[in-house]
Design an enzyme around this catalytic site. Structure first.
Site, PDB file in Angstrom:
ATOM      1  NE  ARG A 128     -10.498  11.489   4.536  1.00 27.08           N
ATOM      2  CZ  ARG A 128     -10.486  10.196   4.255  1.00 27.08           C
ATOM      3  NH1 ARG A 128     -11.570   9.593   3.798  1.00 27.08           N
ATOM      4  NH2 ARG A 128      -9.393   9.494   4.406  1.00 27.08           N
TER       5      ARG A 128
ATOM      6  CD  GLU B 255      -9.245  -1.826   3.851  1.00 28.41           C
ATOM      7  OE1 GLU B 255      -8.890  -1.441   4.979  1.00 28.41           O
ATOM      8  OE2 GLU B 255      -9.549  -1.051   2.941  1.00 28.41           O
TER       9      GLU B 255
ATOM     10  NE  ARG C  95      -6.356   1.046   0.034  1.00 25.26           N
ATOM     11  CZ  ARG C  95      -6.407   2.209   0.689  1.00 25.26           C
ATOM     12  NH1 ARG C  95      -5.341   2.696   1.272  1.00 25.26           N
ATOM     13  NH2 ARG C  95      -7.540   2.863   0.770  1.00 25.26           N
TER      14      ARG C  95
ATOM     15  CG  ASN D 169      -1.879   1.122   1.273  1.00 26.75           C
ATOM     16  OD1 ASN D 169      -1.860   1.988   0.389  1.00 26.75           O
ATOM     17  ND2 ASN D 169      -2.724   1.152   2.287  1.00 26.75           N
TER      18      ASN D 169
ATOM     19  CG  HIS E 181     -13.312   2.648   2.950  1.00 27.00           C
ATOM     20  ND1 HIS E 181     -14.086   3.515   3.706  1.00 27.00           N
ATOM     21  CD2 HIS E 181     -12.019   2.921   3.245  1.00 27.00           C
ATOM     22  CE1 HIS E 181     -13.283   4.292   4.413  1.00 27.00           C
ATOM     23  NE2 HIS E 181     -12.020   3.961   4.157  1.00 27.00           N
TER      24      HIS E 181
END
Ligand code: ADP
Length: 432
Positions: free
Chosen positions: A260, A403, A110, A29, A199
């Site tokens: 956020r 993940e 990813r 990632n 996601h």
């Protein structure tokens, strides 16, 4: 799923897979200033080794590597992604396991933004890499790091297939009415403006896991998945197919998150530009990094948030109320979209660990047939579990996401499909 594969990659994969079984997958990632990695056993599901290189571009980069119960941490100069990947290879050589002996069958990358190009994994060749590069304007914070990481990883590990797994792919099935914004269609088309959703790897993994844990067919389940981590998103999944999700063109839309804002009236941006003298970059920073729970209460971590609430901090109490209010709004909306909801699942850092957030979210939804059993909700466990009482029509579950494992298993599925010459496009989503 429709892996984009060049014939050269296909041949390489076929010969590769014929040689080896499913030893391990190196999942990478590669972000803007860090590279995280995990060597995964796709069968057992465990991380054989893992680590990260942080603060790329600075002379005090932090490098961490874990293997066989040992953890090493070093502070070293990491000028760029190329250096970061070389350091990672060195860490494997020095601290183990030896990648040559680990039977690495694929490197899974990813990738946050796959645009409308990718509805499944893609074996990375020059053409795929070029598409990922072309999507940089849509993901300026993420895709440049991915491109840099992929380029160097392909150089360093040239004999294994590199496979891109996109955060957006699972949401390529959204109906047009769900992914289209009501703005001038020529402008939207010219600039590829639409809901992409993010996601996706987690939402796909968790909704698939729910079906397996319950022993019920995925295509018969209507699900709402609440991925509540630092970033947070909701999806509505009908029969294994995503039909709605809260994140949009970027991961800024939707729920209140750690830093956020989630949904705001877009006119907030014009207002700040015109009246507060803020530049577009400053507003971007405000909404992405200084808003959400952090902006409202000064804290983005829910453990600290609950402490502040317990101490009577009014601003934090309001922040928590706003967070829960937004979640309930989305559950109600997705209930209406799905018509019938069989399972609502909490996942990711907050969803898996925070019984208070789960309790407050579900409170008051009894008229929709949604409730939790307090005892089941308070139980601490790493296992997937049902936390609703026996009498409800909708199951409420907690299912840990993974993940890296999802990426590793999708990679193995691609390697298998290509090696067996199967038409991957007709397959169900990868069994993850
Ligand atoms: P991301 O992958 O988006 O960075 P994670 O899914 O790892 O985020 O979630 C991280 C968040 O999970 C933390 O910021 C914190 O708010 C929350 N979290 C982690 N552990 C707990 C816990 N025991 N109780 C409550 N919240 C927790």
């Amino acid at each position: 799923m429709n892996p984009a594969v060049s014939s050269a990659s296909s041949e390489r994969l076929a010969s590769f897979s014929a040689n080896g079984a499913h030893g391990s997958v190196l999942v990478i990632n590669s972000g803007s200033s860090s590279v995280k990695y995990q060597l995964v056993n796709p069968v057992g599901g465990e991380a054989i080794a893992s680590g990260q290189v942080e603060r790329i571009g600075q002379d005090d980069g932090i490098v961490t590597h874990k293997f066989a119960g040992n953890k090493t941490t070093q502070i070293i100069d990491v000028p760029d992604h190329s250096a970061a990947l070389r350091i990672i290879m060195e860490l494997f050589t020095v601290h183990g396991p030896d990648l040559a002996e680990a039977d690495v069958v694929a490197v899974g990358h990813r990738v946050v933004q796959g645009g409308s190009y990718f509805s499944g994994p893609a074996v990375i060749d020059d053409e795929v890499l070029e598409k990922i590069r072309s999507l940089i304007p849509l993901a300026p914070l993420h895709n440049p790091g991915h491109v840099a990481g992929i380029e160097v990883a392909r150089e360093l590990l040239p004999h294994v297939p590199h496979i891109a797994i996109f955060d957006t792919a699972f949401f390529q099935t959204l109906p047009e009415a769900a992914y289209t914004y009501a703005i001038d269609k020529d402008v939207a088309e010219a600039h590829a403006i639409r809901r992409y959703g993010f996601h996706g790897t987690s939402h796909q993994y968790v909704s698939g896991k729910v079906s397996r844990v319950l022993g019920r067919r995925l295509d018969e389940l209507n699900q709402i998945v609440l991925h509540l981590g630092n970033g947070a998103s909701v999806s509505a999944v009908r029969g294994g197919v995503a039909v709605e999700t809260s994140m949009g063109l970027t991961p800024l839309e939707g729920l209140v998150m750690g830093t956020r804002s989630g949904d705001v009236d877009p006119a907030v941006i014009f207002h700040l530009a015109r009246n507060a003298g803020m530049s577009i970059d400053e507003i971007d920073d405000l909404l992405n990094k200084r808003s959400g729970m952090k902006g409202l209460s000064g804290e983005s971590d829910f453990r600290a948030i609950h402490e502040l609430v317990a101490q009577g901090d009014e601003a934090t109490k309001l922040a928590l109320d706003i967070y829960i209010h937004r979640l309930k709004k989305y559950i109600g909306a997705y209930h209406a979209i799905l018509g019938r909801v069989d399972v609502i699942t909490f996942t990711a850092g907050v969803g898996e660990n925070d019984e208070i957030v789960r309790r407050l979210t579900v409170r008051g939804l009894e008229s929709l047939g949604i409730a939790i059993d307090e005892g089941r909700n308070d139980e601490r466990s790493r296992d997937p579990r049902i936390i609703s009482p026996d009498w409800t029509s909708t199951l409420v579950m907690v299912v840990p996401t993974n993940e890296e494992l999802a990426i590793a298993r999708q990679c193995v599925a691609v390697v298998d499909e290509l090696a067996s010459g199967a038409d991957a496009s007709e397959d169900e989503p990868a069994a993850v």
